[in-house]
Design a protein around this motif. Structure first.
Motif, PDB file in Angstrom:
ATOM      1  N   PRO A 136       0.802  -1.219   0.000  1.00  0.00           N
ATOM      2  CA  PRO A 136       0.000   0.000   0.000  1.00  0.00           C
ATOM      3  C   PRO A 136       0.834   1.268   0.000  1.00  0.00           C
ATOM      4  O   PRO A 136       0.398   2.304  -0.532  1.00  0.00           O
ATOM      5  N   ALA A 137       2.037   1.227   0.578  1.00  0.00           N
ATOM      6  CA  ALA A 137       2.904   2.404   0.536  1.00  0.00           C
ATOM      7  C   ALA A 137       3.289   2.732  -0.905  1.00  0.00           C
ATOM      8  O   ALA A 137       3.311   3.903  -1.309  1.00  0.00           O
ATOM      9  N   VAL A 138       3.596   1.717  -1.695  1.00  0.00           N
ATOM     10  CA  VAL A 138       3.903   1.955  -3.106  1.00  0.00           C
ATOM     11  C   VAL A 138       2.679   2.520  -3.829  1.00  0.00           C
ATOM     12  O   VAL A 138       2.782   3.447  -4.642  1.00  0.00           O
ATOM     13  N   ARG A 142       2.888   9.475  -4.763  1.00  0.00           N
ATOM     14  CA  ARG A 142       2.566  10.593  -5.666  1.00  0.00           C
ATOM     15  C   ARG A 142       1.095  10.660  -6.064  1.00  0.00           C
ATOM     16  O   ARG A 142       0.778  11.214  -7.123  1.00  0.00           O
ATOM     17  N   VAL A 143       0.189  10.131  -5.296  1.00  0.00           N
ATOM     18  CA  VAL A 143      -1.231  10.229  -5.633  1.00  0.00           C
ATOM     19  C   VAL A 143      -2.023  10.668  -4.405  1.00  0.00           C
ATOM     20  O   VAL A 143      -1.532  10.622  -3.280  1.00  0.00           O
ATOM     21  N   VAL A 144      -3.251  11.070  -4.667  1.00  0.00           N
ATOM     22  CA  VAL A 144      -4.157  11.426  -3.583  1.00  0.00           C
ATOM     23  C   VAL A 144      -4.435  10.198  -2.724  1.00  0.00           C
ATOM     24  O   VAL A 144      -4.665   9.100  -3.237  1.00  0.00           O
ATOM     25  N   GLY A 145      -4.421  10.381  -1.403  1.00  0.00           N
ATOM     26  CA  GLY A 145      -4.591   9.254  -0.492  1.00  0.00           C
ATOM     27  C   GLY A 145      -5.871   8.480  -0.723  1.00  0.00           C
ATOM     28  O   GLY A 145      -5.887   7.245  -0.629  1.00  0.00           O
ATOM     29  N   ALA A 146      -6.960   9.183  -1.029  1.00  0.00           N
ATOM     30  CA  ALA A 146      -8.238   8.495  -1.236  1.00  0.00           C
ATOM     31  C   ALA A 146      -8.163   7.538  -2.416  1.00  0.00           C
ATOM     32  O   ALA A 146      -8.739   6.441  -2.389  1.00  0.00           O
ATOM     33  N   ASP A 147      -7.441   7.928  -3.467  1.00  0.00           N
ATOM     34  CA  ASP A 147      -7.316   7.063  -4.634  1.00  0.00           C
ATOM     35  C   ASP A 147      -6.449   5.845  -4.326  1.00  0.00           C
ATOM     36  O   ASP A 147      -6.723   4.730  -4.784  1.00  0.00           O
ATOM     37  N   ALA A 148      -5.384   6.045  -3.551  1.00  0.00           N
ATOM     38  CA  ALA A 148      -4.524   4.919  -3.180  1.00  0.00           C
ATOM     39  C   ALA A 148      -5.284   3.922  -2.318  1.00  0.00           C
ATOM     40  O   ALA A 148      -5.165   2.702  -2.499  1.00  0.00           O
ATOM     41  N   ARG A 149      -6.068   4.432  -1.372  1.00  0.00           N
ATOM     42  CA  ARG A 149      -6.852   3.532  -0.523  1.00  0.00           C
ATOM     43  C   ARG A 149      -7.897   2.779  -1.337  1.00  0.00           C
ATOM     44  O   ARG A 149      -8.169   1.600  -1.087  1.00  0.00           O
ATOM     45  N   ALA A 150      -8.491   3.461  -2.329  1.00  0.00           N
ATOM     46  CA  ALA A 150      -9.468   2.785  -3.185  1.00  0.00           C
ATOM     47  C   ALA A 150      -8.813   1.684  -4.005  1.00  0.00           C
ATOM     48  O   ALA A 150      -9.394   0.614  -4.213  1.00  0.00           O
ATOM     49  N   ALA A 151      -7.587   1.933  -4.489  1.00  0.00           N
ATOM     50  CA  ALA A 151      -6.873   0.913  -5.256  1.00  0.00           C
ATOM     51  C   ALA A 151      -6.567  -0.302  -4.389  1.00  0.00           C
ATOM     52  O   ALA A 151      -6.758  -1.451  -4.813  1.00  0.00           O
ATOM     53  N   TRP A 152      -6.069  -0.070  -3.179  1.00  0.00           N
ATOM     54  CA  TRP A 152      -5.797  -1.172  -2.244  1.00  0.00           C
ATOM     55  C   TRP A 152      -7.073  -1.949  -1.964  1.00  0.00           C
ATOM     56  O   TRP A 152      -7.097  -3.188  -2.006  1.00  0.00           O
ATOM     57  N   ARG A 153      -8.166  -1.245  -1.719  1.00  0.00           N
ATOM     58  CA  ARG A 153      -9.444  -1.904  -1.414  1.00  0.00           C
ATOM     59  C   ARG A 153      -9.894  -2.779  -2.591  1.00  0.00           C
ATOM     60  O   ARG A 153     -10.296  -3.929  -2.403  1.00  0.00           O
ATOM     61  N   ARG A 154      -9.810  -2.244  -3.778  1.00  0.00           N
ATOM     62  CA  ARG A 154     -10.267  -2.999  -4.945  1.00  0.00           C
ATOM     63  C   ARG A 154      -9.389  -4.230  -5.193  1.00  0.00           C
ATOM     64  O   ARG A 154      -9.890  -5.343  -5.412  1.00  0.00           O
ATOM     65  N   LEU A 155      -8.079  -4.057  -5.150  1.00  0.00           N
ATOM     66  CA  LEU A 155      -7.173  -5.157  -5.469  1.00  0.00           C
ATOM     67  C   LEU A 155      -7.229  -6.264  -4.422  1.00  0.00           C
ATOM     68  O   LEU A 155      -7.213  -7.455  -4.759  1.00  0.00           O
ATOM     69  N   VAL A 156      -7.300  -5.891  -3.144  1.00  0.00           N
ATOM     70  CA  VAL A 156      -7.379  -6.913  -2.094  1.00  0.00           C
ATOM     71  C   VAL A 156      -8.730  -7.621  -2.134  1.00  0.00           C
ATOM     72  O   VAL A 156      -8.811  -8.837  -1.951  1.00  0.00           O
ATOM     73  N   THR A 157      -9.788  -6.875  -2.392  1.00  0.00           N
ATOM     74  CA  THR A 157     -11.116  -7.490  -2.462  1.00  0.00           C
ATOM     75  C   THR A 157     -11.197  -8.492  -3.618  1.00  0.00           C
ATOM     76  O   THR A 157     -11.768  -9.583  -3.484  1.00  0.00           O
ATOM     77  N   ARG A 158     -10.604  -8.145  -4.757  1.00  0.00           N
ATOM     78  CA  ARG A 158     -10.680  -9.016  -5.942  1.00  0.00           C
ATOM     79  C   ARG A 158      -9.721 -10.197  -5.869  1.00  0.00           C
ATOM     80  O   ARG A 158     -10.027 -11.284  -6.383  1.00  0.00           O
ATOM     81  N   HIS A 159      -8.571 -10.014  -5.235  1.00  0.00           N
ATOM     82  CA  HIS A 159      -7.529 -11.033  -5.330  1.00  0.00           C
ATOM     83  C   HIS A 159      -7.117 -11.624  -3.988  1.00  0.00           C
ATOM     84  O   HIS A 159      -6.347 -12.593  -3.963  1.00  0.00           O
ATOM     85  N   GLY A 160      -7.595 -11.078  -2.888  1.00  0.00           N
ATOM     86  CA  GLY A 160      -7.326 -11.670  -1.587  1.00  0.00           C
ATOM     87  C   GLY A 160      -8.231 -12.869  -1.345  1.00  0.00           C
ATOM     88  O   GLY A 160      -9.152 -13.151  -2.118  1.00  0.00           O
ATOM     89  N   SER A 161      -7.975 -13.572  -0.269  1.00  0.00           N
ATOM     90  CA  SER A 161      -8.790 -14.744   0.078  1.00  0.00           C
ATOM     91  C   SER A 161      -9.744 -14.390   1.214  1.00  0.00           C
ATOM     92  O   SER A 161      -9.454 -13.505   2.030  1.00  0.00           O
ATOM     93  N   PRO A 162     -10.900 -15.053   1.289  1.00  0.00           N
ATOM     94  CA  PRO A 162     -11.851 -14.773   2.378  1.00  0.00           C
ATOM     95  C   PRO A 162     -11.194 -14.983   3.738  1.00  0.00           C
ATOM     96  O   PRO A 162     -10.460 -15.944   3.961  1.00  0.00           O
ATOM     97  N   TRP A 188      -4.503  -3.653 -12.812  1.00  0.00           N
ATOM     98  CA  TRP A 188      -3.944  -2.408 -12.282  1.00  0.00           C
ATOM     99  C   TRP A 188      -4.697  -1.196 -12.843  1.00  0.00           C
ATOM    100  O   TRP A 188      -5.018  -0.261 -12.101  1.00  0.00           O
ATOM    101  N   ARG A 189      -4.969  -1.228 -14.136  1.00  0.00           N
ATOM    102  CA  ARG A 189      -5.650  -0.099 -14.774  1.00  0.00           C
ATOM    103  C   ARG A 189      -7.043   0.099 -14.175  1.00  0.00           C
ATOM    104  O   ARG A 189      -7.459   1.223 -13.901  1.00  0.00           O
ATOM    105  N   GLN A 190      -7.775  -0.994 -13.972  1.00  0.00           N
ATOM    106  CA  GLN A 190      -9.120  -0.876 -13.412  1.00  0.00           C
ATOM    107  C   GLN A 190      -9.100  -0.346 -11.987  1.00  0.00           C
ATOM    108  O   GLN A 190     -10.071   0.267 -11.533  1.00  0.00           O
ATOM    109  N   ALA A 191      -7.995  -0.575 -11.293  1.00  0.00           N
ATOM    110  CA  ALA A 191      -7.865  -0.062  -9.922  1.00  0.00           C
ATOM    111  C   ALA A 191      -7.302   1.351  -9.887  1.00  0.00           C
ATOM    112  O   ALA A 191      -7.129   1.923  -8.796  1.00  0.00           O
ATOM    113  N   GLY A 192      -6.994   1.915 -11.055  1.00  0.00           N
ATOM    114  CA  GLY A 192      -6.476   3.278 -11.095  1.00  0.00           C
ATOM    115  C   GLY A 192      -5.002   3.380 -10.774  1.00  0.00           C
ATOM    116  O   GLY A 192      -4.539   4.436 -10.332  1.00  0.00           O
TER     117      GLY A 192
END
Length: 316
Positions: A136-138, A142-162, A188-192
């Protein structure tokens, strides 16, 4: 109280491991763990209606979910999943048992002295999870924090395990290094996430096992190993070591907001990185502690300096 949205759809599951952590000093669990949570929508964390904190994590033994509930006799811990034993064993470090404030003098500045008085239970965490701190630090480079958090949320939700245990179905354990390494470009593109940040995450993931070893290394050696990965600079290293390795002296140089916040809190004026480092120098060895005290007690009252980075794709 267990949530009524258990992942197995059946009766609540008994925890695989329980314990009670009784800290030697006053402890504010929520503030201590706040840096590990990437926004209120972080799928790795959940605050239950009864106030208990639930955390989904990966361990060398497999995924785990742990529940932390503060009571009068200590912090009651319960864990589920193959990694339950490790998850419980890591709780003292997670809640600051390794944090050594000796040599820290809050009286050097009235703002720091007042902050230390107002939040005496704030400890510096040793999260121990390099992946959950570094990736998540990566994403936040250089981006707005809200967008970085949204990317982390989307990627973990789609590719993490229950997450194991009686937790909401939305909770996820972060994906392993191998998944981050192999994610296709469209994910990556879909997550911004732009090509530069996604490439850095993939380079980090390629040597992920080597980076996991930093948990047991002296901090100077750990910092050097992290810096050896192309795309990981001093800001990303400080963000990682302060969360995963209990680095009490980490300062996130290069953060547009942090230098201004520290300058405003300690002098009433904005400053740059050099000015911030000069202001923090009297607390060398404990500069992260001072930063956390300032962030915790003054960030809500500080002037808004405004983000310079462009927004990513619309949040959803």
């Amino acid at each position: 109280m267990l949530p009524d949205t258990a992942t197995d759809g059946a009766r609540p599951q008994a925890p695989g491991r329980t314990d009670v952590y009784r800290p030697a000093e006053r402890l504010d669990v929520r503030r201590t763990l706040a840096p590990l949570r990437r926004g209120t929508g972080d799928p790795c964390w959940w605050t239950a209606p009864d106030g208990a904190l639930w955390h989904a994590l990966a361990t060398p033994d497999g995924p785990a979910t742990r529940r932390l509930a503060v009571a009068r006799d200590g912090v009651h811990v319960a864990a589920w999943g193959p990694g339950a034993e490790r998850a419980v064993a890591a709780v003292p470090a997670l809640l600051g048992a390794h944090d050594d404030p000796s040599g820290f003098d809050p009286s050097l500045h009235p703002v720091v002295r007042d902050a230390h008085r107002r939040v005496p239970g704030l400890r510096l965490t040793t999260g121990g999870d390099v992946l959950a701190a570094l990736v998540p630090a990566v994403l936040e480079q250089r981006v707005v924090g809200a967008d970085a958090r949204a990317a982390w949320r989307r990627l973990v939700t789609r590719h993490g395990s229950p997450a194991p245990g009686p937790v909401p179905a939305t909770m996820r354990v972060p994906p392993p290094w191998s998944t981050w390494r192999d994610l296709p470009v469209w994910e990556w593109r879909q997550a911004g996430v732009d090509d530069q940040r996604s490439s850095t995450v993939q380079r980090v993931a390629t040597v992920g096992r080597r980076l996991d070893e930093t948990v047991t290394m002296p901090l100077p050696d750990a910092r050097r190993r992290l810096l050896a990965v192309r795309g990981v600079g001093p800001w990303t290293v400080a963000e990682t070591t302060s969360r995963a390795l209990g680095d009490a002296d980490a300062v996130s140089v290069g953060d547009f907001h942090l230098a201004h916040l520290v300058g405003w809190a300690l002098t009433g004026r904005r400053t740059d990185d050099d000015g911030m480092l000069e202001l923090l120098e009297p607390w060398r060895g404990h500069r992260q502690r001072v930063v956390r005290l300032i962030e915790t007690t003054t960030a809500g009252r500080a002037p808004r300096f405004g983000p310079r980075s462009p927004r990513a794709i619309p949040l959803r």
